[in-house]
Design a protein around this motif. Sequence first.
Motif, short mmCIF file in Angstrom:
data_model
loop_
_atom_site.label_atom_id
_atom_site.label_comp_id
_atom_site.label_asym_id
_atom_site.label_seq_id
_atom_site.Cartn_x
_atom_site.Cartn_y
_atom_site.Cartn_z
N ALA A 6 -9.96 -0.47 61.64
CA ALA A 6 -10.80 0.60 62.16
C ALA A 6 -10.67 0.69 63.67
O ALA A 6 -10.62 1.80 64.23
N GLN A 7 -10.62 -0.44 64.36
CA GLN A 7 -10.46 -0.43 65.81
C GLN A 7 -9.11 0.17 66.21
O GLN A 7 -9.03 0.94 67.16
N ALA A 8 -8.07 -0.17 65.47
CA ALA A 8 -6.74 0.37 65.77
C ALA A 8 -6.70 1.87 65.55
O ALA A 8 -6.12 2.62 66.35
N ALA A 9 -7.34 2.34 64.47
CA ALA A 9 -7.37 3.78 64.19
C ALA A 9 -8.15 4.52 65.27
O ALA A 9 -7.72 5.59 65.73
N LEU A 10 -9.25 3.95 65.70
CA LEU A 10 -10.05 4.57 66.76
C LEU A 10 -9.27 4.60 68.07
O LEU A 10 -9.28 5.61 68.78
N ALA A 11 -8.59 3.53 68.37
CA ALA A 11 -7.79 3.48 69.60
C ALA A 11 -6.69 4.55 69.57
O ALA A 11 -6.47 5.25 70.55
N TRP A 12 -6.02 4.68 68.42
CA TRP A 12 -5.00 5.73 68.29
C TRP A 12 -5.63 7.11 68.46
O TRP A 12 -5.08 7.96 69.16
N MET A 14 -8.18 8.05 70.09
CA MET A 14 -8.51 8.32 71.49
C MET A 14 -7.25 8.43 72.36
O MET A 14 -7.14 9.34 73.17
N ASP A 15 -6.32 7.53 72.17
CA ASP A 15 -5.11 7.51 73.00
C ASP A 15 -4.20 8.72 72.74
O ASP A 15 -3.52 9.18 73.65
N SER A 16 -4.20 9.22 71.52
CA SER A 16 -3.29 10.32 71.16
C SER A 16 -3.76 11.67 71.69
O SER A 16 -3.01 12.63 71.65
N GLY A 17 -5.01 11.74 72.14
CA GLY A 17 -5.55 13.01 72.59
C GLY A 17 -6.29 13.76 71.48
O GLY A 17 -6.87 14.82 71.73
N ALA A 18 -6.26 13.22 70.27
CA ALA A 18 -6.93 13.88 69.15
C ALA A 18 -8.45 13.93 69.36
O ALA A 18 -9.10 14.92 69.00
N TYR A 19 -8.99 12.89 69.96
CA TYR A 19 -10.43 12.86 70.21
C TYR A 19 -10.82 13.94 71.22
O TYR A 19 -11.79 14.67 71.03
N ARG A 20 -10.05 14.05 72.28
CA ARG A 20 -10.31 15.08 73.30
C ARG A 20 -10.21 16.48 72.67
O ARG A 20 -11.03 17.35 72.95
N LYS A 21 -9.22 16.67 71.82
CA LYS A 21 -9.05 17.96 71.14
C LYS A 21 -10.26 18.25 70.25
O LYS A 21 -10.77 19.37 70.23
N HIS A 22 -10.72 17.23 69.53
CA HIS A 22 -11.88 17.39 68.67
C HIS A 22 -13.11 17.76 69.50
O HIS A 22 -13.87 18.67 69.12
#
Length: 131
Positions: A6-12, A14-22
Amino acid sequence: AANVQAQAALAWFMDSGAYRKHLKQIRELYQERGNLLVEVLQRRLGNRLEVAPPTGNVQVAVLFREQVDDIGIALAMQERGFAVSALSNCYMEAPRKSGLIIGFAGATRDQIEQGADALASLLEQFPTKLL
C-alpha cells in the motif's frame, strides 16, 4: 505493521503526478457543483437569501434576508434527506444570523434543484420577521 504494498502504491500515485491530476479534477468538479448550487439558489430564491460562490470549499453559507427559524428549517430539510446545518448554531453570541450551511460535494444537478425547491417550500411555511 505498515503495509509495504500500500505504501509503494501510494508513493507511485504521488510521484507519478496522478495524485496532482486527481486533485485538479476534483477541485474543478467541486467548483462546478458549488457554482451550480449558487446559481440555482439565486435564481429560485434570490429575493429571500444571500449566497456567494464557494472559494475552494465544499459548502456555502446562505444568509436569509429575513429572520427565520433556521434550526427548524434545517431539521425539516434533514427530514427530506438534505444534509444542511443551521447557521445560527455557529454563533456564540447575539446577534445570530439566520441561514443555512449547505454542502454540495456529492450533490447531483437534480439533488441541487430538489433542495432549492424544498427550501423554497419551507421558507413559505416558516414565519418570518424582516431584519
